[in-house]
Design a protein around this motif. Structure first.
Motif, PDB file in Angstrom:
ATOM      1  N   ILE A  78     -51.470  64.156  20.039  1.00 21.41           N
ATOM      2  CA  ILE A  78     -50.266  63.871  20.831  1.00 21.41           C
ATOM      3  C   ILE A  78     -49.167  64.922  20.595  1.00 21.41           C
ATOM      4  O   ILE A  78     -48.655  65.512  21.553  1.00 21.41           O
ATOM      5  N   LEU A 138     -55.073  61.080  16.523  1.00 23.91           N
ATOM      6  CA  LEU A 138     -54.069  60.932  17.578  1.00 23.91           C
ATOM      7  C   LEU A 138     -52.766  61.624  17.185  1.00 23.91           C
ATOM      8  O   LEU A 138     -52.090  62.244  18.018  1.00 23.91           O
ATOM      9  N   LEU A 156     -43.450  61.952  16.675  1.00 26.88           N
ATOM     10  CA  LEU A 156     -44.601  61.573  17.500  1.00 26.88           C
ATOM     11  C   LEU A 156     -45.832  61.330  16.628  1.00 26.88           C
ATOM     12  O   LEU A 156     -46.608  60.387  16.864  1.00 26.88           O
ATOM     13  N   LEU A 174     -50.091  68.238  22.223  1.00 23.11           N
ATOM     14  CA  LEU A 174     -49.895  68.229  23.673  1.00 23.11           C
ATOM     15  C   LEU A 174     -48.410  68.272  24.025  1.00 23.11           C
ATOM     16  O   LEU A 174     -47.980  69.037  24.894  1.00 23.11           O
ATOM     17  N   ALA A 175     -47.629  67.447  23.316  1.00 24.80           N
ATOM     18  CA  ALA A 175     -46.191  67.414  23.596  1.00 24.80           C
ATOM     19  C   ALA A 175     -45.586  68.790  23.376  1.00 24.80           C
ATOM     20  O   ALA A 175     -44.772  69.271  24.184  1.00 24.80           O
ATOM     21  N   SER A 227     -47.731  57.824  16.390  1.00 22.67           N
ATOM     22  CA  SER A 227     -49.144  57.697  16.741  1.00 22.67           C
ATOM     23  C   SER A 227     -49.887  56.975  15.634  1.00 22.67           C
ATOM     24  O   SER A 227     -50.667  56.045  15.887  1.00 22.67           O
ATOM     25  N   GLY A 284     -46.972  66.986  13.345  1.00 19.83           N
ATOM     26  CA  GLY A 284     -47.572  65.677  13.586  1.00 19.83           C
ATOM     27  C   GLY A 284     -48.342  65.184  12.370  1.00 19.83           C
ATOM     28  O   GLY A 284     -48.268  64.009  12.000  1.00 19.83           O
TER      29      GLY A 284
END
Lengths: 235, 340, 284
Positions: free
Chosen positions: B95, B91, B65, B98-99, B69, B224
């Motif tokens: 992202i 981002l 992810l 949050l995921a 992003s 991330g």
């Protein structure tokens, strides 16, 4: 028949619950092991079934060295075990529990002996019932019979009277005494119940801080021997 | 014995890592930067596995992810956000966080999943993510996204391999310090308690679920970050990045290095990846066979990993005890994998 | 009408196939509490035994007998080399068997190359079932799934060996103190589970593309079937296989294969989320 020398065992981190236990049993003897809680009685029983590894010492049973052998070797050599809390297979029927007692000894074609349901008649009545649904006393009888169908030479009993109604305690004591007399079975029993000990045992060993600290051969009037009781049993 | 040197060796390892690019060629420095990127990814996994006992087979979801992003932003596929790598980085942190928080909420709410169930569900999630990524053309579909612009300096010039390695090393050190600070804080002690006995920790009044979701989300952010750095260095993002394969590869790095010690897990990734590039040409296809066997042997015979015992840090100072008791209590609060 | 029957047959076929593949997993997982991530590779090895035997001019049916024997031996060896050291470390069994799976898959790739191997269909032809021409060999696979599941059930619940095994699961230390050699039972169970996986692989070889990646494709659905149905449970495995097989077949009538896979996995994950012990609650 059983020769135990300088047993040391306990937690893996090094705590010594057994701190040099030595004793021996003669064939046909019924010996009681007494002592306060936490003195190492159950730990001793577990080393005598091979469930607990020894740090030091040796266990010799009828000329066979069982020191640090796997647990099932102890059973095959003829040591039967009735653990504290009974540990019956609760999901199995009474009959299947007894089968477990012979399968390990005689292999997968084993059959139950004819008298398997005669010694404790209640087991015959409850033959197909799930063991988990039996009362504590019935489970205790089942656990004893499960050990006996394997034809042990030495029977280890850990607190057989714990949490059981008095009438069944008496029945168990009388039955065990009779079986020992008839078959020459040797018994080592851990007990808190002095009546049970007096009804069954011919000799008493006292355990304290991981050692055999005392012994007496006069069992019949044990409850009057206040000095021994005070020293080893009272809190 | 080694124990006492854990702190010194950890510092020395970082110093060595920061000196290393100076003696490498530009090409090798770029390669080194890639390994360090995987190291950050390994850190994110060690944070939840070693820290809280959460074994996830889907850690690459967050890596993927992050990479996606970054790729989407820098390729200008999200016009509203512009195409700056900084926005991409932001981002790539938001992202995955949050995921991870959502996935963590699903996994740990109510009666938390653990053991086999947790492993299989996260494994499944990774599979689903990978299949979905292949089917979704916006993120490149089967072929992935290409032509992601590389890292640039403040003056707009493309960074050399040498400079890239220091950017990545800086990110790695920052990630390490954040993860370390969390694990050595009282919060980390609660996580260690959860790892050792979750229901008992809950009975003490801790909201076990929140702690787990928090650390899971933080770990997602670190993964991330690693993904975003990956995208900038490699210039492409493919669906395999998000899937099961990379997730399990990361498990191998962490297990081989040492699951209980952050630095060991980080170095585990560097060691495995660099030996792969050295040995895979020499051993050819026997490399993967050897890796599998080494991995099994490590798990069975050295569950602390190859470096776990060497790099273990002493307990935080708040657990300091009078000298005499130190011997007995030194493992309290320490990041130490249990034998479950 | 014919469509309904076809759909029914496909569902049944998928379910029983999955059950066949899952059995070995259930035995190892349920009986030993070991998550065997190498299950897919045991399955794969079974298929390659068929490739080798038929390639050397041997009969398929001979290979079908040999495959479980070979896998039993491999299972025994792996239990002795690896698994026996880590029974008490649950997470490590997942990791170690995962490592085994990597090594086995690569060993296969080295020996046979990454390409496809073909196995001739030993039972070509179709049979007329209520107006549907159905491949004969698919029926054979379904029969094998049913037979093996019933056989395994009988072994575990109707024989002394099964009683012993269940006793050891229920209380290991006590069983040992009754004279049961628990170590022997451990490796025997693992070898049996591996043999089941190998047999499944051999049976499936003629209708699958046999290549080193074939194991992974079955690993996840099998695990899901086990967890959805409930671990420790043969009935649960049947139920789980039926649910996964049924939804997969049903959905694939309307959706692409990838979308079906995504939906089925998501559904299964939800079931596991809300019924962590499986739909049967872990009983039998």
């Amino acid at each position: 028949m059983l020769e135990v020398k300088n047993l040391v065992a306990g937690y893996r981190s090094g705590g010594r619950v057994l701190d040099g236990v030595s004793f021996s049993l003669a064939a046909g003897e019924i010996v009681a092991l007494l002592g306060r809680n936490g003195m190492g009685k159950t730990t001793l029983m577990r080393t005598l079934t091979g469930q607990l590894q020894l740090q030091e010492g040796s266990i010799n049973f009828e000329g066979t060295d069982l020191t640090n052998r796997p647990s099932f070797r102890f059973a095959k050599a003829g040591i039967g075990y009735v653990p504290q809390g009974r540990e019956v297979f609760t999901d199995f029927s009474v009959e299947q529990n007894l089968m477990m007692g012979v399968l390990g000894k005689d292999g997968i074609f084993a059959r139950l002996p004819d008298n398997a349901f005669d010694v404790f008649p209640i087991l015959g009545e409850r033959r197909q019932q799930r063991a988990g649904t039996l009362s504590g006393g019935q489970q205790q009888q089942l656990a004893i019979m499960r050990a006996l169908v394997g034809r042990p030479k030495l029977l280890l009993l850990d607190e057989p009277s714990e949490g059981i109604q008095p009438s069944i305690v008496d029945e168990i004591a009388v039955t065990l005494a009779r079986i020992a007399r008839e078959t020459g079975l040797t018994i080592l029993v851990v007990e808190q119940n002095l009546e049970f000990v007096q009804a069954l045992a011919s000799r008493v060993m006292f355990m304290e801080n991981g050692r055999i600290a005392g012994a007496t051969d006069t069992v019949a009037d044990l409850h009057t021997q206040t000095d021994l009781i005070h020293r080893y049993l009272s809190i | 014995m080694w124990f006492a040197h854990g702190r010194l060796l950890t510092v020395l390892a970082w110093v060595a890592l920061f000196i290393l690019p100076l003696v490498l060629s530009d090409w090798n420095a770029a390669l080194f930067a890639q390994y360090v990127t995987y190291g950050i990814f390994a850190l994110s996994l060690a944070l939840i596995w070693g820290g809280a006992g959460i074994l996830s087979f889907g850690q690459a979801i967050f890596f993927g992810l992050g990479a996606c992003s970054m790729a989407l932003v820098t390729l200008g596929k999200l016009p509203l956000l512009g195409d700056s790598a900084w926005v991409g980085l932001l981002l790539a942190l938001i992202i995955p966080t949050l995921a991870a928080a959502v996935l963590g909420w699903i996994l740990f709410q109510g009666r938390a999943l653990a053991g086999a169930q947790l492993g299989i569900v996260t494994l499944c999630a990774a599979f689903v993510a990978e299949i979905a990524a292949r089917r979704w053309d916006f993120v490149g579909g089967f072929n992935g996204l290409f032509g992601i612009p590389p890292m640039t300096g403040l003056d707009g010039d493309i960074l050399s391999g040498f400079a890239t390695s220091y950017v990545v090393l800086g990110a790695a050190l920052l990630s390490y310090l954040i993860a370390l600070a969390v694990l050595r804080s009282p919060l980390g002690t609660v996580l260690a308690a959860i790892r050792n006995n979750e229901s008992r920790t809950a009975h003490f009044g801790y909201d076990v679920r929140l702690y787990k979701i928090f650390v899971f989300a933080l770990s997602g952010a670190l993964a991330g970050l690693a993904g975003a750095l990956f995208a900038l260095q490699f210039g492409f993002v493919s669906p395999t990045l998000i899937g099961f394969g990379l997730s399990t590869e990361a498990l191998i790095w962490v297990a081989v290095g040492g699951r209980g010690v952050l630095m060991a897990a980080f170095l585990g990734a560097l060691i495995v990846r660099s030996s792969e590039s050295v040995l895979s040409s020499a051993l050819d296809q026997y490399w993967l066979l050897a890796l599998g066997i080494v991995f099994v042997a490590t798990v069975v015979f050295a569950p602390q990993g190859l470096l776990g015992n060497v790099l273990r840090l002493p307990s935080p100072r708040r657990f300091a005890t009078p000298k005499k008791l130190e011997e007995k209590s030194r493992s309290v609060g320490q990041v130490e994998p249990d034998a479950k | 009408m014919a469509d309904v029957i076809a759909l029914f047959l496909d569902t049944l076929s998928f379910t029983l196939t999955l059950l066949l593949v899952t059995l070995g997993l259930v035995v190892i997982f349920g009986m030993m509490n070991v998550i065997n991530m190498a299950h897919g590779e045991f399955f794969l090895l079974g298929a390659y035994v068929v490739v080798v035997v038929t390639g050397a001019g041997g009969s398929f049916w001979l290979a079908l007998v040999l495959a479980p024997l070979v896998l039993a031996f491999i299972g025994f060896a792996l239990e002795w080399l690896v698994i026996r050291h880590i029974y008490h470390r649950f997470i490590d069994t997942i990791l170690a068997t995962w490592g085994i799976s990597i090594a086995l898959k690569q060993a296969i790739t080295i020996m046979f190359g990454p390409g496809l191997q073909s196995v001739p269909n030993p039972l070509p032809g179709t049979i007329d079932l209520a107006g549907i021409e159905y491949p004969l060999y698919r029926l054979f696979i379904m029969a094998m799934g049913l037979l093996l599941a019933a056989g395994t059930y009988l072994v575990f619940f109707r024989t002394p060996i099964g009683l012993t095994a269940r006793g050891v699961i229920a209380n290991r230390a006590m069983s040992a103190s009754l004279g049961i050699n628990t170590r022997r039972l451990d490796w025997a169970t693992f070898a049996f589970g591996a043999a089941l996986a190998g047999f499944a692989g051999a049976v499936m070889a003629p209708i699958m593309s046999v290549d080193p990646q074939m194991g992974v494709g079955f690993l996840v659905p099998s695990f899901l079937a086990v967890l959805v149905g409930g671990v420790n449970s043969l009935v649960g495995a049947l139920l789980g296989s039926a649910l996964i097989g049924g939804t997969s077949t049903g959905l694939s009538a309307y959706l692409s294969q990838a979308d079906t896979q995504i939906l089925v996995f998501l559904l299964a994950m939800m079931v596991i989320r809300f019924f962590p012990n499986g739909l049967t609650g872990g009983k039998r």
